[in-house]
Design a protein around this motif. Structure first.
Motif, mmCIF file in Angstrom:
data_model
loop_
_atom_site.group_PDB
_atom_site.id
_atom_site.type_symbol
_atom_site.label_atom_id
_atom_site.label_comp_id
_atom_site.label_asym_id
_atom_site.label_seq_id
_atom_site.Cartn_x
_atom_site.Cartn_y
_atom_site.Cartn_z
ATOM 1 N N GLU A 60 0.801 -1.224 0.000
ATOM 2 C CA GLU A 60 0.000 0.000 0.000
ATOM 3 C C GLU A 60 0.831 1.270 0.000
ATOM 4 N N VAL A 61 2.053 1.187 0.520
ATOM 5 C CA VAL A 61 2.879 2.391 0.698
ATOM 6 C C VAL A 61 4.242 2.174 0.044
ATOM 7 N N GLU A 62 4.486 2.929 -1.003
ATOM 8 C CA GLU A 62 5.784 2.879 -1.681
ATOM 9 C C GLU A 62 6.874 3.485 -0.796
ATOM 10 N N PHE A 63 6.552 4.632 -0.184
ATOM 11 C CA PHE A 63 7.493 5.280 0.718
ATOM 12 C C PHE A 63 6.762 6.217 1.661
ATOM 13 N N LEU A 64 7.455 6.550 2.746
ATOM 14 C CA LEU A 64 6.956 7.501 3.729
ATOM 15 C C LEU A 64 7.630 8.840 3.476
ATOM 16 N N LEU A 65 6.831 9.871 3.317
ATOM 17 C CA LEU A 65 7.323 11.243 3.234
ATOM 18 C C LEU A 65 7.219 11.809 4.642
ATOM 19 N N LEU A 66 8.353 12.052 5.256
ATOM 20 C CA LEU A 66 8.406 12.458 6.654
ATOM 21 C C LEU A 66 8.828 13.915 6.764
ATOM 22 N N GLY A 67 7.948 14.736 7.307
ATOM 23 C CA GLY A 67 8.268 16.134 7.616
ATOM 24 C C GLY A 67 8.723 16.184 9.061
ATOM 25 N N VAL A 68 10.008 16.463 9.287
ATOM 26 C CA VAL A 68 10.613 16.309 10.611
ATOM 27 C C VAL A 68 10.532 17.557 11.485
ATOM 28 N N GLY A 69 9.846 18.597 11.041
ATOM 29 C CA GLY A 69 9.749 19.825 11.829
ATOM 30 C C GLY A 69 10.322 21.000 11.074
ATOM 31 N N ALA A 70 10.718 22.019 11.809
ATOM 32 C CA ALA A 70 11.180 23.265 11.194
ATOM 33 C C ALA A 70 12.529 23.124 10.491
ATOM 34 N N ARG A 71 13.371 22.218 10.964
ATOM 35 C CA ARG A 71 14.703 22.019 10.375
ATOM 36 C C ARG A 71 14.890 20.552 10.014
ATOM 37 N N ASN A 72 15.536 20.318 8.894
ATOM 38 C CA ASN A 72 15.792 18.949 8.461
ATOM 39 C C ASN A 72 16.768 18.271 9.419
ATOM 40 N N ALA A 73 16.473 17.049 9.775
ATOM 41 C CA ALA A 73 17.349 16.243 10.617
ATOM 42 C C ALA A 73 17.033 14.779 10.338
ATOM 43 N N GLN A 74 18.019 13.937 10.538
ATOM 44 C CA GLN A 74 17.835 12.514 10.252
ATOM 45 C C GLN A 74 16.938 11.869 11.318
ATOM 46 N N PRO A 75 15.966 11.067 10.890
ATOM 47 C CA PRO A 75 15.116 10.344 11.843
ATOM 48 C C PRO A 75 15.933 9.336 12.647
ATOM 49 N N PRO A 76 15.445 8.952 13.814
ATOM 50 C CA PRO A 76 16.171 7.978 14.637
ATOM 51 C C PRO A 76 16.396 6.655 13.906
ATOM 52 N N ARG A 77 17.507 6.006 14.193
ATOM 53 C CA ARG A 77 17.880 4.740 13.570
ATOM 54 C C ARG A 77 16.776 3.686 13.696
#
Length: 119
Positions: A60-77
């Protein structure tokens, strides 16, 4: 997937305007349905917070588009690993960029989920 995806008309002030309707707080959009999402910062992001996306899986989901807040940062491992195990791609960026890209990708008919931390 039906192409009844809500459009993100605006973002900011702690919420979003979806298809003309103001929604407070963070959002999770899956299967063209927007729902409130309890995550308010990247520090709160866990695999459990993305359970609906993980449960939907690659079919159902090819990929997750993740908006991480005001500044870009890598999501937790652990989040990156859980998505990889589920076969779901991950694109992450600051929430304003993710909100703009979401509209483009849904117009193209992409099978995506969006998790957007409110700014």
């Amino acid at each position: 997937m039906a192409r009844d995806a809500p459009s993100i008309d605006a973002y900011g002030g702690g919420g979003f305007r979806l298809s003309g309707e103001r929604r407070e707080g963070s959002l999770l959009i899956l299967a063209d349905e927007a729902r409130s999402w309890s995550v308010t910062s990247l520090a709160e992001l866990t695999p459990e917070s993305l359970e609906p996306v993980l449960a939907a899986g690659r079919a159902e989901v090819e990929f997750l588009l993740l908006g991480v807040g005001a500044r870009n940062a890598q999501p937790p491992r652990p989040v990156r690993d859980a998505l990889q195990r589920a076969g779901i791609g991950l694109e992450f960026m600051d929430t304003p960029a993710a909100a703009r890209l979401y509209n483009v990708l849904t117009a193209e008919g992409r099978r995506l989920a969006a998790a957007l931390i409110a700014v």
